[in-house]
Design a protein around this motif. Structure first.
Motif, PDB file in Angstrom:
ATOM      1  N   CYS A  30       0.814  -1.220   0.000  1.00  0.00           N
ATOM      2  CA  CYS A  30       0.000   0.000   0.000  1.00  0.00           C
ATOM      3  C   CYS A  30       0.845   1.267   0.000  1.00  0.00           C
ATOM      4  O   CYS A  30       0.351   2.332  -0.351  1.00  0.00           O
ATOM      5  CB  CYS A  30      -1.048  -0.002   1.109  1.00  0.00           C
ATOM      6  SG  CYS A  30      -0.459   0.037   2.788  1.00  0.00           S
ATOM      7  N   ASN A  31       2.132   1.155   0.334  1.00  0.00           N
ATOM      8  CA  ASN A  31       3.027   2.311   0.245  1.00  0.00           C
ATOM      9  C   ASN A  31       3.787   2.363  -1.073  1.00  0.00           C
ATOM     10  O   ASN A  31       4.609   3.244  -1.285  1.00  0.00           O
ATOM     11  CB  ASN A  31       4.012   2.311   1.421  1.00  0.00           C
ATOM     12  CG  ASN A  31       3.395   2.921   2.650  1.00  0.00           C
ATOM     13  OD1 ASN A  31       3.349   4.133   2.793  1.00  0.00           O
ATOM     14  ND2 ASN A  31       2.889   2.073   3.536  1.00  0.00           N
ATOM     15  N   SER A  32       3.507   1.430  -1.971  1.00  0.00           N
ATOM     16  CA  SER A  32       4.249   1.350  -3.235  1.00  0.00           C
ATOM     17  C   SER A  32       3.976   2.519  -4.172  1.00  0.00           C
ATOM     18  O   SER A  32       4.733   2.740  -5.111  1.00  0.00           O
ATOM     19  CB  SER A  32       3.915   0.035  -3.953  1.00  0.00           C
ATOM     20  OG  SER A  32       2.543  -0.014  -4.302  1.00  0.00           O
ATOM     21  N   TYR A  33       2.935   3.282  -3.902  1.00  0.00           N
ATOM     22  CA  TYR A  33       2.603   4.420  -4.764  1.00  0.00           C
ATOM     23  C   TYR A  33       3.294   5.711  -4.355  1.00  0.00           C
ATOM     24  O   TYR A  33       3.240   6.689  -5.080  1.00  0.00           O
ATOM     25  CB  TYR A  33       1.086   4.629  -4.794  1.00  0.00           C
ATOM     26  CG  TYR A  33       0.354   3.471  -5.417  1.00  0.00           C
ATOM     27  CD1 TYR A  33       0.365   3.284  -6.798  1.00  0.00           C
ATOM     28  CD2 TYR A  33      -0.324   2.561  -4.634  1.00  0.00           C
ATOM     29  CE1 TYR A  33      -0.297   2.216  -7.384  1.00  0.00           C
ATOM     30  CE2 TYR A  33      -0.992   1.486  -5.209  1.00  0.00           C
ATOM     31  CZ  TYR A  33      -0.977   1.320  -6.580  1.00  0.00           C
ATOM     32  OH  TYR A  33      -1.628   0.258  -7.145  1.00  0.00           O
ATOM     33  N   GLY A  34       3.905   5.737  -3.163  1.00  0.00           N
ATOM     34  CA  GLY A  34       4.658   6.909  -2.762  1.00  0.00           C
ATOM     35  C   GLY A  34       4.148   7.640  -1.538  1.00  0.00           C
ATOM     36  O   GLY A  34       4.901   7.809  -0.584  1.00  0.00           O
ATOM     37  N   PRO A  35       2.902   8.084  -1.508  1.00  0.00           N
ATOM     38  CA  PRO A  35       2.449   8.817  -0.321  1.00  0.00           C
ATOM     39  C   PRO A  35       2.423   7.917   0.922  1.00  0.00           C
ATOM     40  O   PRO A  35       2.217   6.705   0.807  1.00  0.00           O
ATOM     41  CB  PRO A  35       1.026   9.249  -0.680  1.00  0.00           C
ATOM     42  CG  PRO A  35       0.926   9.118  -2.153  1.00  0.00           C
ATOM     43  CD  PRO A  35       1.901   8.054  -2.556  1.00  0.00           C
ATOM     44  N   THR A  36       2.635   8.508   2.088  1.00  0.00           N
ATOM     45  CA  THR A  36       2.600   7.753   3.336  1.00  0.00           C
ATOM     46  C   THR A  36       1.213   7.170   3.553  1.00  0.00           C
ATOM     47  O   THR A  36       0.213   7.884   3.575  1.00  0.00           O
ATOM     48  CB  THR A  36       2.980   8.657   4.520  1.00  0.00           C
ATOM     49  OG1 THR A  36       4.297   9.170   4.294  1.00  0.00           O
ATOM     50  CG2 THR A  36       2.945   7.887   5.828  1.00  0.00           C
ATOM     51  N   THR A  37       1.179   5.851   3.703  1.00  0.00           N
ATOM     52  CA  THR A  37      -0.078   5.124   3.868  1.00  0.00           C
ATOM     53  C   THR A  37       0.061   4.202   5.057  1.00  0.00           C
ATOM     54  O   THR A  37       1.091   3.532   5.221  1.00  0.00           O
ATOM     55  CB  THR A  37      -0.414   4.334   2.589  1.00  0.00           C
ATOM     56  OG1 THR A  37      -0.453   5.253   1.483  1.00  0.00           O
ATOM     57  CG2 THR A  37      -1.744   3.641   2.690  1.00  0.00           C
ATOM     58  N   VAL A  38      -0.961   4.159   5.902  1.00  0.00           N
ATOM     59  CA  VAL A  38      -0.934   3.356   7.123  1.00  0.00           C
ATOM     60  C   VAL A  38      -2.131   2.412   7.150  1.00  0.00           C
ATOM     61  O   VAL A  38      -3.077   2.557   6.373  1.00  0.00           O
ATOM     62  CB  VAL A  38      -0.945   4.254   8.380  1.00  0.00           C
ATOM     63  CG1 VAL A  38       0.305   5.128   8.436  1.00  0.00           C
ATOM     64  CG2 VAL A  38      -2.199   5.116   8.440  1.00  0.00           C
ATOM     65  N   ALA A  39      -2.085   1.473   8.070  1.00  0.00           N
ATOM     66  CA  ALA A  39      -3.197   0.544   8.242  1.00  0.00           C
ATOM     67  C   ALA A  39      -4.347   1.239   8.957  1.00  0.00           C
ATOM     68  O   ALA A  39      -4.150   1.917   9.964  1.00  0.00           O
ATOM     69  CB  ALA A  39      -2.752  -0.674   9.040  1.00  0.00           C
ATOM     70  N   ALA A  40      -5.540   1.061   8.431  1.00  0.00           N
ATOM     71  CA  ALA A  40      -6.750   1.542   9.092  1.00  0.00           C
ATOM     72  C   ALA A  40      -7.445   0.387   9.805  1.00  0.00           C
ATOM     73  O   ALA A  40      -8.321   0.603  10.633  1.00  0.00           O
ATOM     74  CB  ALA A  40      -7.695   2.173   8.078  1.00  0.00           C
ATOM     75  N   GLY A  41      -7.059  -0.827   9.486  1.00  0.00           N
ATOM     76  CA  GLY A  41      -7.616  -2.010  10.122  1.00  0.00           C
ATOM     77  C   GLY A  41      -7.181  -3.249   9.361  1.00  0.00           C
ATOM     78  O   GLY A  41      -6.723  -3.167   8.222  1.00  0.00           O
ATOM     79  N   ALA A  42      -7.309  -4.385  10.026  1.00  0.00           N
ATOM     80  CA  ALA A  42      -6.947  -5.643   9.383  1.00  0.00           C
ATOM     81  C   ALA A  42      -7.666  -6.788  10.076  1.00  0.00           C
ATOM     82  O   ALA A  42      -8.005  -6.703  11.260  1.00  0.00           O
ATOM     83  CB  ALA A  42      -5.443  -5.874   9.429  1.00  0.00           C
ATOM     84  N   GLU A  43      -7.864  -7.837   9.314  1.00  0.00           N
ATOM     85  CA  GLU A  43      -8.500  -9.048   9.835  1.00  0.00           C
ATOM     86  C   GLU A  43      -7.718 -10.235   9.313  1.00  0.00           C
ATOM     87  O   GLU A  43      -7.283 -10.251   8.161  1.00  0.00           O
ATOM     88  CB  GLU A  43      -9.939  -9.107   9.320  1.00  0.00           C
ATOM     89  CG  GLU A  43     -10.681 -10.343   9.699  1.00  0.00           C
ATOM     90  CD  GLU A  43     -12.079 -10.345   9.101  1.00  0.00           C
ATOM     91  OE1 GLU A  43     -12.447 -11.383   8.515  1.00  0.00           O
ATOM     92  OE2 GLU A  43     -12.781  -9.325   9.205  1.00  0.00           O
ATOM     93  N   VAL A  44      -7.520 -11.237  10.167  1.00  0.00           N
ATOM     94  CA  VAL A  44      -6.804 -12.434   9.741  1.00  0.00           C
ATOM     95  C   VAL A  44      -7.610 -13.682  10.014  1.00  0.00           C
ATOM     96  O   VAL A  44      -8.426 -13.722  10.936  1.00  0.00           O
ATOM     97  CB  VAL A  44      -5.416 -12.577  10.415  1.00  0.00           C
ATOM     98  CG1 VAL A  44      -4.506 -11.435  10.060  1.00  0.00           C
ATOM     99  CG2 VAL A  44      -5.544 -12.748  11.896  1.00  0.00           C
ATOM    100  N   SER A  45      -7.374 -14.681   9.201  1.00  0.00           N
ATOM    101  CA  SER A  45      -7.895 -16.030   9.431  1.00  0.00           C
ATOM    102  C   SER A  45      -6.698 -16.961   9.444  1.00  0.00           C
ATOM    103  O   SER A  45      -5.946 -17.034   8.461  1.00  0.00           O
ATOM    104  CB  SER A  45      -8.866 -16.437   8.324  1.00  0.00           C
ATOM    105  OG  SER A  45      -9.997 -15.614   8.330  1.00  0.00           O
ATOM    106  N   PHE A  46      -6.514 -17.658  10.560  1.00  0.00           N
ATOM    107  CA  PHE A  46      -5.451 -18.638  10.666  1.00  0.00           C
ATOM    108  C   PHE A  46      -5.959 -19.931  10.050  1.00  0.00           C
ATOM    109  O   PHE A  46      -6.944 -20.506  10.513  1.00  0.00           O
ATOM    110  CB  PHE A  46      -5.042 -18.840  12.129  1.00  0.00           C
ATOM    111  CG  PHE A  46      -4.477 -17.597  12.750  1.00  0.00           C
ATOM    112  CD1 PHE A  46      -3.182 -17.196  12.481  1.00  0.00           C
ATOM    113  CD2 PHE A  46      -5.255 -16.807  13.595  1.00  0.00           C
ATOM    114  CE1 PHE A  46      -2.649 -16.044  13.048  1.00  0.00           C
ATOM    115  CE2 PHE A  46      -4.740 -15.650  14.161  1.00  0.00           C
ATOM    116  CZ  PHE A  46      -3.433 -15.270  13.892  1.00  0.00           C
ATOM    117  N   VAL A  47      -5.307 -20.374   9.001  1.00  0.00           N
ATOM    118  CA  VAL A  47      -5.763 -21.525   8.222  1.00  0.00           C
ATOM    119  C   VAL A  47      -5.047 -22.801   8.652  1.00  0.00           C
ATOM    120  O   VAL A  47      -5.656 -23.862   8.759  1.00  0.00           O
ATOM    121  CB  VAL A  47      -5.567 -21.263   6.717  1.00  0.00           C
ATOM    122  CG1 VAL A  47      -5.965 -22.454   5.878  1.00  0.00           C
ATOM    123  CG2 VAL A  47      -6.345 -20.010   6.294  1.00  0.00           C
TER     124      VAL A  47
END
Length: 131
Positions: free
Chosen positions: A57-74
């Motif tokens: 998400c930072n590959s475009y240049g401007p500073t970008t941070v996480a607004a949230g995340a969800e995981v599933s342990f498989v």
């Protein structure tokens, strides 16, 4: 951004590839990452996925941070497993984005998914430095 990510680097996470909205990271599960059940602690798996997400998400240049995340342990990861996290952009809209990350290990019978991660990003700095 990854060059200044001492948390990820101190765990041996490597940035293998990065492109527009994509990134691949790898990590080997070490003894200090294994919990009392003799499996990799979920926090380390999350960190590997989150690192790939951050790079994508930072590959475009401007500073970008996480607004949230969800995981599933498989599946469980174990000592000495070499894990790969592949992040890909699903969509960007305004200053927001949605990214999916798959963490897997290669086995003799093929790739085995360990974790699925969906992250939501927020750009906090536009090109040129203003918010």
């Amino acid at each position: 951004m990854f060059d200044a990510d001492y948390a990820s680097q101190s765990l041996g996470i490597e940035l293998v590839d990065v492109g527009a909205g994509t990134a691949t990271t790898t990590m080997t599960v070490t003894k200090t990452m294994v919990n009392g059940h003799d499996i990799a602690h979920g926090g380390y798996l999350f960190l590997l996925a989150d690192t790939a997400f951050a790079c994508a998400c930072n590959s475009y240049g401007p500073t970008t941070v996480a607004a949230g995340a969800e995981v599933s342990f498989v599946a469980s990861a174990r000592l000495d497993d070499r894990l790969t996290a592949v992040a890909g952009e699903r969509t960007r809209y305004g200053r927001n984005g949605i990214y999916d990350v798959t963490v897997y290990r290669d086995t003799p019978s093929g790739r085995e998914v360990v974790l699925e991660f969906r992250g939501r990003s927020r750009t906090i700095q536009r090109e040129g430095g203003s918010a």
